[in-house]
Design an enzyme around this catalytic site. Structure first.
Site, PDB file in Angstrom:
ATOM      1  N   GLY A  56       0.583   0.760  -4.880  1.00  0.00           N
ATOM      2  CA  GLY A  56       0.430   0.638  -6.327  1.00  0.00           C
ATOM      3  C   GLY A  56       0.082  -0.788  -6.719  1.00  0.00           C
ATOM      4  O   GLY A  56      -0.523  -1.543  -5.939  1.00  0.00           O
TER       5      GLY A  56
ATOM      6  N   GLY B  86       3.640   2.727  -0.580  1.00  0.00           N
ATOM      7  CA  GLY B  86       3.389   2.590  -2.013  1.00  0.00           C
ATOM      8  C   GLY B  86       2.276   1.598  -2.284  1.00  0.00           C
ATOM      9  O   GLY B  86       2.500   0.392  -2.360  1.00  0.00           O
TER      10      GLY B  86
ATOM     11  N   VAL C 147       1.884  -3.528  -7.141  1.00  0.00           N
ATOM     12  CA  VAL C 147       2.437  -4.618  -6.326  1.00  0.00           C
ATOM     13  C   VAL C 147       1.999  -4.477  -4.869  1.00  0.00           C
ATOM     14  O   VAL C 147       1.515  -5.442  -4.259  1.00  0.00           O
ATOM     15  CB  VAL C 147       3.986  -4.667  -6.418  1.00  0.00           C
ATOM     16  CG1 VAL C 147       4.522  -5.802  -5.548  1.00  0.00           C
ATOM     17  CG2 VAL C 147       4.448  -4.831  -7.855  1.00  0.00           C
TER      18      VAL C 147
ATOM     19  N   LYS D 232      19.179  -3.264 -18.620  1.00  0.00           N
ATOM     20  CA  LYS D 232      18.064  -2.350 -18.390  1.00  0.00           C
ATOM     21  C   LYS D 232      18.133  -1.244 -19.434  1.00  0.00           C
ATOM     22  O   LYS D 232      19.207  -0.949 -19.950  1.00  0.00           O
ATOM     23  CB  LYS D 232      18.197  -1.735 -16.980  1.00  0.00           C
ATOM     24  CG  LYS D 232      16.936  -1.168 -16.422  1.00  0.00           C
ATOM     25  CD  LYS D 232      16.079  -2.206 -15.717  1.00  0.00           C
ATOM     26  CE  LYS D 232      14.809  -1.584 -15.193  1.00  0.00           C
ATOM     27  NZ  LYS D 232      13.961  -2.540 -14.486  1.00  0.00           N
TER      28      LYS D 232
HETATM   29  P1  NAD Z   1       3.278   1.432  -9.127  1.00  0.00           P
HETATM   30  O1  NAD Z   1       3.702   2.661  -9.880  1.00  0.00           O
HETATM   31  O2  NAD Z   1       2.037   0.720  -9.526  1.00  0.00           O
HETATM   32  O3  NAD Z   1       3.164   1.756  -7.563  1.00  0.00           O
HETATM   33  C1  NAD Z   1       4.033   2.572  -6.880  1.00  0.00           C
HETATM   34  C2  NAD Z   1       3.202   3.370  -5.879  1.00  0.00           C
HETATM   35  O4  NAD Z   1       4.082   4.092  -5.046  1.00  0.00           O
HETATM   36  C3  NAD Z   1       2.275   4.389  -6.542  1.00  0.00           C
HETATM   37  O5  NAD Z   1       0.962   4.237  -6.032  1.00  0.00           O
HETATM   38  C4  NAD Z   1       2.879   5.737  -6.147  1.00  0.00           C
HETATM   39  O6  NAD Z   1       1.912   6.759  -5.998  1.00  0.00           O
HETATM   40  C5  NAD Z   1       3.523   5.380  -4.826  1.00  0.00           C
HETATM   41  N1  NAD Z   1       4.602   6.263  -4.388  1.00  0.00           N
HETATM   42  C6  NAD Z   1       5.550   6.883  -5.132  1.00  0.00           C
HETATM   43  N2  NAD Z   1       6.378   7.582  -4.336  1.00  0.00           N
HETATM   44  C7  NAD Z   1       5.950   7.378  -3.069  1.00  0.00           C
HETATM   45  C8  NAD Z   1       6.398   7.832  -1.806  1.00  0.00           C
HETATM   46  N3  NAD Z   1       7.462   8.629  -1.671  1.00  0.00           N
HETATM   47  N4  NAD Z   1       5.733   7.434  -0.705  1.00  0.00           N
HETATM   48  C9  NAD Z   1       4.643   6.630  -0.800  1.00  0.00           C
HETATM   49  N5  NAD Z   1       4.169   6.175  -1.977  1.00  0.00           N
HETATM   50  C10 NAD Z   1       4.814   6.548  -3.100  1.00  0.00           C
HETATM   51  O7  NAD Z   1       4.561   0.470  -9.202  1.00  0.00           O
HETATM   52  P2  NAD Z   1       4.591  -1.097  -8.925  1.00  0.00           P
HETATM   53  O8  NAD Z   1       4.539  -1.811 -10.232  1.00  0.00           O
HETATM   54  O9  NAD Z   1       3.648  -1.426  -7.838  1.00  0.00           O
HETATM   55  O10 NAD Z   1       6.088  -1.265  -8.404  1.00  0.00           O
HETATM   56  C11 NAD Z   1       6.440  -0.851  -7.081  1.00  0.00           C
HETATM   57  C12 NAD Z   1       7.950  -1.001  -6.914  1.00  0.00           C
HETATM   58  O11 NAD Z   1       8.317  -2.369  -7.112  1.00  0.00           O
HETATM   59  C13 NAD Z   1       8.799  -0.198  -7.913  1.00  0.00           C
HETATM   60  O12 NAD Z   1       9.965   0.235  -7.259  1.00  0.00           O
HETATM   61  C14 NAD Z   1       9.166  -1.219  -8.964  1.00  0.00           C
HETATM   62  O13 NAD Z   1      10.387  -0.900  -9.616  1.00  0.00           O
HETATM   63  C15 NAD Z   1       9.317  -2.474  -8.121  1.00  0.00           C
HETATM   64  N6  NAD Z   1       9.083  -3.698  -8.875  1.00  0.00           N
HETATM   65  C16 NAD Z   1       7.909  -3.898  -9.517  1.00  0.00           C
HETATM   66  C17 NAD Z   1       7.705  -5.080 -10.234  1.00  0.00           C
HETATM   67  C18 NAD Z   1       6.412  -5.339 -10.949  1.00  0.00           C
HETATM   68  O14 NAD Z   1       6.195  -6.480 -11.374  1.00  0.00           O
HETATM   69  N7  NAD Z   1       5.540  -4.360 -11.077  1.00  0.00           N
HETATM   70  C19 NAD Z   1       8.724  -6.051 -10.275  1.00  0.00           C
HETATM   71  C20 NAD Z   1       9.915  -5.834  -9.562  1.00  0.00           C
HETATM   72  C21 NAD Z   1      10.088  -4.646  -8.870  1.00  0.00           C
END
Ligand code: NAD
Length: 348
Positions: free
Chosen positions: A178, A176, A180, A80
């Site tokens: 977001g 969250g 995913v 990473k």
């Molecule tokens: P993203 O940034 O699109 O979404 C995260 C969401 O969480 C955002 O809308 C943010 O406002 C919200 N958030 C942050 N803190 C919060 C809290 N305390 N309470 C409620 N909501 C909160 O990220 P993503 O790409 O959807 O990824 C989500 C998680 O999954 C991350 O931890 C990421 O590391 C993990 N992940 C993502 C992927 C991928 O393909 N995107 C792959 C593996 C793991």
């Protein structure tokens, strides 16, 4: 001029810091293991309070990538990178430096986008190194694939805990909304699941609720709502001493990395009869997708999607191992991941 120095860390193959005072560049790359193949892991840009905090994060994330790849059956190791800085200050120069820094690993570390980095940033990194995946025009945005993997993971967890993989009628609390969390919620709702959404941005939570016919609660309330499944899809550490006593869910299954603040929290979930679907097994869909850029013949979406079925199969095996050995599922997942690494080391 990039100044690269080694940081000796026990249990890690290589950890390095790079700085370039001219453009305020400061980054760390951690390669945990290359036993199964080159270490692949995203590049996170975050405003850390200190270098120690960045080092703590990058080590934990790199180690998680080793296990994620191993459990998913991929010929990849774990690594990473973290770029220390304010996302609003990010510059082309930072990503050029990052490209040189990645190149200094000679292919033992392959990077990709992560929190606060985008495919266009990776295109700049690519001007200095070939060891980057997830570029525009190749495997594309990994988030929908990660969500698909989470959905398959939830079906496995439902089968284990509720005796059926059918999600119809289950209430899932998604923390969250977001990239995913939103797609994951839509997949659950399509099968008849009910969604309770929370996000620090209320608009995001409302959008997910609108898309799924669900409801919204505040980010401080989501852990304690009446539901069957708690799905952490925001940041890590959301399963901790404060949140565990609030949980009414009987299953935890979400996308966030490093959901357990500490290892012992896995045991606490088990003692309360809550089934934890280990994060790095559940959220491997994006890694599986991007890995398919590296295999002979290049990216093939059908092949990548077929490989994601392994997420369900692996979880069922991990749940069985935890049951038989009386251990928590996070420890069972580590053991499961260790098996491939140990076998590869023994054959070398
Ligand atoms: P993203 O940034 O699109 O979404 C995260 C969401 O969480 C955002 O809308 C943010 O406002 C919200 N958030 C942050 N803190 C919060 C809290 N305390 N309470 C409620 N909501 C909160 O990220 P993503 O790409 O959807 O990824 C989500 C998680 O999954 C991350 O931890 C990421 O590391 C993990 N992940 C993502 C992927 C991928 O393909 N995107 C792959 C593996 C793991």
């Amino acid at each position: 001029m990039l100044e690269i120095t080694d940081i000796p860390v026990e249990g890690y193959e290589k950890v390095r810091r790079a700085v370039d005072p001219n453009c305020g560049f400061h980054a760390i790359i951690a390669v945990h293991s290359t036993v199964l193949g080159p270490a692949l892991g995203g590049m996170r840009l975050w405003k850390y309070d200190s270098e120690d905090a960045a080092l703590f994060d990058v080590k934990r994330l790199a180690r998680g990538m080793t296990y994620k790849a191993s459990c998913a059956g991929l010929d990849l190791g774990g690594g990473k990178s973290v770029l220390l800085g304010d996302p609003k200050d990010k510059s082309e120069a930072w990503f050029e430096c990052m490209g040189e820094f990645v190149e200094s690993f000679g292919g033992s570390y392959i990077t990709a986008e992560d929190v606060n980095t985008k495919p266009e940033d990776m295109a700049i990194v690519h001007t200095k190194t070939d060891h980057v995946v997830g570029l525009a025009g190749r495997s594309g945005n990994p988030s929908p694939k990660t969500a698909w993997g989470c959905y398959l993971g939830l079906k496995a967890a439902a089968e284990e805990k509720f005796g059926t993989a059918d999600l119809n009628g289950l209430t899932v609390a998604i923390e969250g909304a977001g990239s995913v969390g939103t797609v994951y919620g839509e997949l659950i709702a399509k099968e008849g699941g009910k969604i309770i959404a929370a996000d620090i941005y209320e608009d995001s939570a409302k959008r997910l609720a609108d898309l799924t016919g669900g409801t919204v609660v505040g980010p401080d309330e989501i852990h304690g709502v009446d539901c069957d499944v708690y799905a952490p899809c925001a940041l890590g550490g959301s399963i901790n001493d404060q949140t565990i006593p609030q949980l009414k869910a009987r299953v935890v299954c979400g996308a966030a990395n490093n959901q357990l603040l500490e290892q012992r929290h896995g045991m606490e979930l088990r003692e309360r009869g809550i089934l934890y679907a280990p994060d790095y097994v559940v959220n491997a869909g994006g890694l599986i997708n991007v890995y398919n850029e590296l295999v002979p013949g290049g990216y093939d979406e059908d092949r990548a999607m077929a490989q994601m079925d392994k997420i369900r199969e692996n979880l069922l095996q991990i749940f069985a191992l935890a049951r038989e050995e009386g251990i928590c599922t996070s420890v069972a997942a580590d053991r499961f991941g260790d098996q491939r690494v140990a076998a590869a080391m023994a054959s070398k």
